[in-house]
Design a protein around this motif. Structure first.
Motif, mmCIF file in Angstrom:
data_model
loop_
_atom_site.group_PDB
_atom_site.id
_atom_site.type_symbol
_atom_site.label_atom_id
_atom_site.label_comp_id
_atom_site.label_asym_id
_atom_site.label_seq_id
_atom_site.Cartn_x
_atom_site.Cartn_y
_atom_site.Cartn_z
ATOM 1 N N PHE A 70 0.428 -1.043 -0.401
ATOM 2 C CA PHE A 70 0.520 -0.166 -0.046
ATOM 3 C C PHE A 70 0.933 1.493 -0.006
ATOM 4 O O PHE A 70 0.492 2.038 -0.845
ATOM 5 C CB PHE A 70 -1.070 -0.227 0.808
ATOM 6 C CG PHE A 70 -2.094 -1.412 0.983
ATOM 7 C CD1 PHE A 70 -3.455 -1.172 0.370
ATOM 8 C CD2 PHE A 70 -2.134 -2.000 2.019
ATOM 9 C CE1 PHE A 70 -3.940 -1.961 -0.093
ATOM 10 C CE2 PHE A 70 -2.847 -3.056 1.521
ATOM 11 C CZ PHE A 70 -4.124 -3.240 1.405
ATOM 12 N N ASP A 71 1.985 1.260 0.648
ATOM 13 C CA ASP A 71 3.188 2.234 1.305
ATOM 14 C C ASP A 71 3.530 2.252 -0.873
ATOM 15 O O ASP A 71 3.265 3.774 -1.559
ATOM 16 C CB ASP A 71 4.258 2.325 1.210
ATOM 17 C CG ASP A 71 3.971 2.388 2.703
ATOM 18 O OD1 ASP A 71 2.003 2.810 3.287
ATOM 19 O OD2 ASP A 71 4.061 1.535 3.480
ATOM 20 N N GLU A 72 3.649 1.451 -1.487
ATOM 21 C CA GLU A 72 4.170 1.809 -3.240
ATOM 22 C C GLU A 72 3.304 2.533 -3.893
ATOM 23 O O GLU A 72 3.471 3.229 -4.462
ATOM 24 C CB GLU A 72 4.271 0.556 -3.482
ATOM 25 C CG GLU A 72 5.158 0.008 -5.082
ATOM 26 C CD GLU A 72 5.591 -0.971 -5.297
ATOM 27 O OE1 GLU A 72 6.303 -1.345 -6.298
ATOM 28 O OE2 GLU A 72 5.404 -2.100 -4.493
ATOM 29 N N ILE A 73 1.689 1.809 -3.828
ATOM 30 C CA ILE A 73 0.444 2.688 -4.325
ATOM 31 C C ILE A 73 0.709 3.808 -4.482
ATOM 32 O O ILE A 73 0.277 4.583 -4.936
ATOM 33 C CB ILE A 73 -0.420 2.054 -4.198
ATOM 34 C CG1 ILE A 73 -0.426 0.292 -4.900
ATOM 35 C CG2 ILE A 73 -1.588 2.651 -4.939
ATOM 36 C CD1 ILE A 73 -1.660 -0.429 -4.493
ATOM 37 N N GLN A 74 0.544 3.570 -2.939
ATOM 38 C CA GLN A 74 0.684 5.858 -2.944
ATOM 39 C C GLN A 74 1.382 6.507 -3.130
ATOM 40 O O GLN A 74 1.374 7.409 -3.252
ATOM 41 C CB GLN A 74 0.559 6.098 -0.860
ATOM 42 C CG GLN A 74 0.304 7.233 -0.046
ATOM 43 C CD GLN A 74 0.416 7.373 1.490
ATOM 44 O OE1 GLN A 74 0.629 6.378 1.772
ATOM 45 N NE2 GLN A 74 0.691 8.623 1.588
ATOM 46 N N LYS A 75 2.909 6.146 -3.610
ATOM 47 C CA LYS A 75 4.308 7.074 -4.032
ATOM 48 C C LYS A 75 3.354 6.558 -5.633
ATOM 49 O O LYS A 75 3.720 7.801 -5.847
ATOM 50 C CB LYS A 75 5.411 5.990 -3.709
ATOM 51 C CG LYS A 75 5.870 6.337 -1.997
ATOM 52 C CD LYS A 75 6.757 5.058 -1.900
ATOM 53 C CE LYS A 75 7.276 5.238 -0.601
ATOM 54 N NZ LYS A 75 8.480 4.178 0.065
#
Length: 332
Positions: A202-207
């Motif tokens: 989810f952190d990757e998608i946020q970025k």
């Protein structure tokens, strides 16, 4: 010298002249094979953007046929049927002509393969043979383009759909291209890499999606992070491609999400992975508009002509011959 001797000398001289005239043709047949034939055609060149390692100013003059064949080589596999290649050649030619209308410098930006590059990649004999296939597709469609209401048609294409191509009216919200409509392409379900699975934290998608996430929400989520319940597909178009996706309080299009995550298609589903990640399963390769190259290849295998293939995908357009001499330069 008697009359007979004169006649014999004259015949010998005439025979010598005939051989002298035909010698270039005889040599060409020997080198190129019996199918060789002389062509009295105008050779056109176009200005093409290349790397500065190839040309100091980054601009090269390339034979128009070779250029179009080189673009075609990047789009259609060499084992596809001849009629599928011809259909793609017409779409590419139409796109280039359409893009050059109103162009000030006439410089073309499309990537392309040269004959030498194909030979390096595939070996001399195979590369040469395959390159000739693309050249034939360009030459045998001559200056054929697709027209709509007296103008060059918009001719998008993609590798494979999810089983249906998309409607331009739905995707773009405009009735400008009624001929780019939903077409049933069930054979696309057999395409290579038709279904692919991707895992994202989810952190990757946020970025990756930060450009269109709501700024205030983005700051808030930076502290607490997204979870699976923050992702919801809220609408799909009639072909089954995602048209609206909710990420927290942000609503984006499926195409925005596809581009941000570099997905092969905006026809996708979402699920939660065992490790608390987002799993995205895609169907098809490309935007899904216009011609499916995979289905075109299958239609060619079934004996359909390139005209029939184009009529299926772009119903309402006209196939015409047209040459854009404003950017094709005759430098013979």
């Amino acid at each position: 010298m008697n009359r007979y001797a004169v006649e014999q000398k004259f015949k010998s001289f005439a025979a010598f002249l005939v051989i002298l005239i035909l010698l270039p043709y005889i040599v060409s047949v020997f080198v190129n094979g019996a199918d060789f034939r002389e062509k009295d055609e105008t050779v056109f060149y176009v200005k093409v953007r290349v790397s500065e390692s190839q040309e100091a100013d980054g601009i090269a003059e390339v034979n128009w046929t070779d250029y179009l064949a080189g673009i075609l080589a990047l789009e259609v596999p060499e084992d596809y049927g001849e009629e599928a290649m011809k259909a793609q050649a017409v779409l590419l030619r139409t796109q280039i002509y359409r893009s050059m209308e109103g162009s000030e410098d006439g410089i073309l930006e499309w990537d392309f393969l040269t004959k030498d590059e194909m030979e390096d990649m595939q070996g001399a004999e195979k590369g040469r043979s395959n390159y000739e296939k693309y050249v034939r597709a360009v030459e045998e469609t001559d200056d054929t383009v697709l027209m709509y209401n007296g103008a060059y048609a918009w001719t998008p294409f993609h590798q494979s759909s999810n089983g249906k191509t998309r409607s331009a009216a739905e995707v773009m919200g405009s009735e400008e291209f009624p001929y780019v409509a939903v077409r049933e392409c069930p054979l696309d379900k057999e395409a290579e890499d038709e279904i692919q699975v991707f895992h994202f934290s989810f952190d990757e998608i946020q970025k990756l999606c930060r450009d269109f996430l709501v700024a205030a929400e983005d700051n808030e989520k930076a502290e607490q992070g997204y979870v699976f319940s923050d992702f919801e597909i809220t609408a799909c178009d009639s072909a089954g491609y995602v048209s609206r996706l909710r990420i927290g309080n942000t609503v984006c299009t499926g195409d925005q999400f596809r581009d941000a995550l570099s997905l092969p298609s905006s026809s996708f589903s979402l699920s939660e992975g065992e490790d608390g990640e987002l799993v995205v399963t895609t169907t098809g390769k490309g935007h899904g508009l216009g011609m499916s190259i995979w289905t075109a290849g299958k239609m060619a295998e079934e004996g359909r002509t390139y005209e029939e293939i184009l009529a299926f995908f772009f119903d309402g357009t006209e196939i015409k011959n047209d040459i854009q001499e404003n950017f094709l330069q005759d430098i013979e």
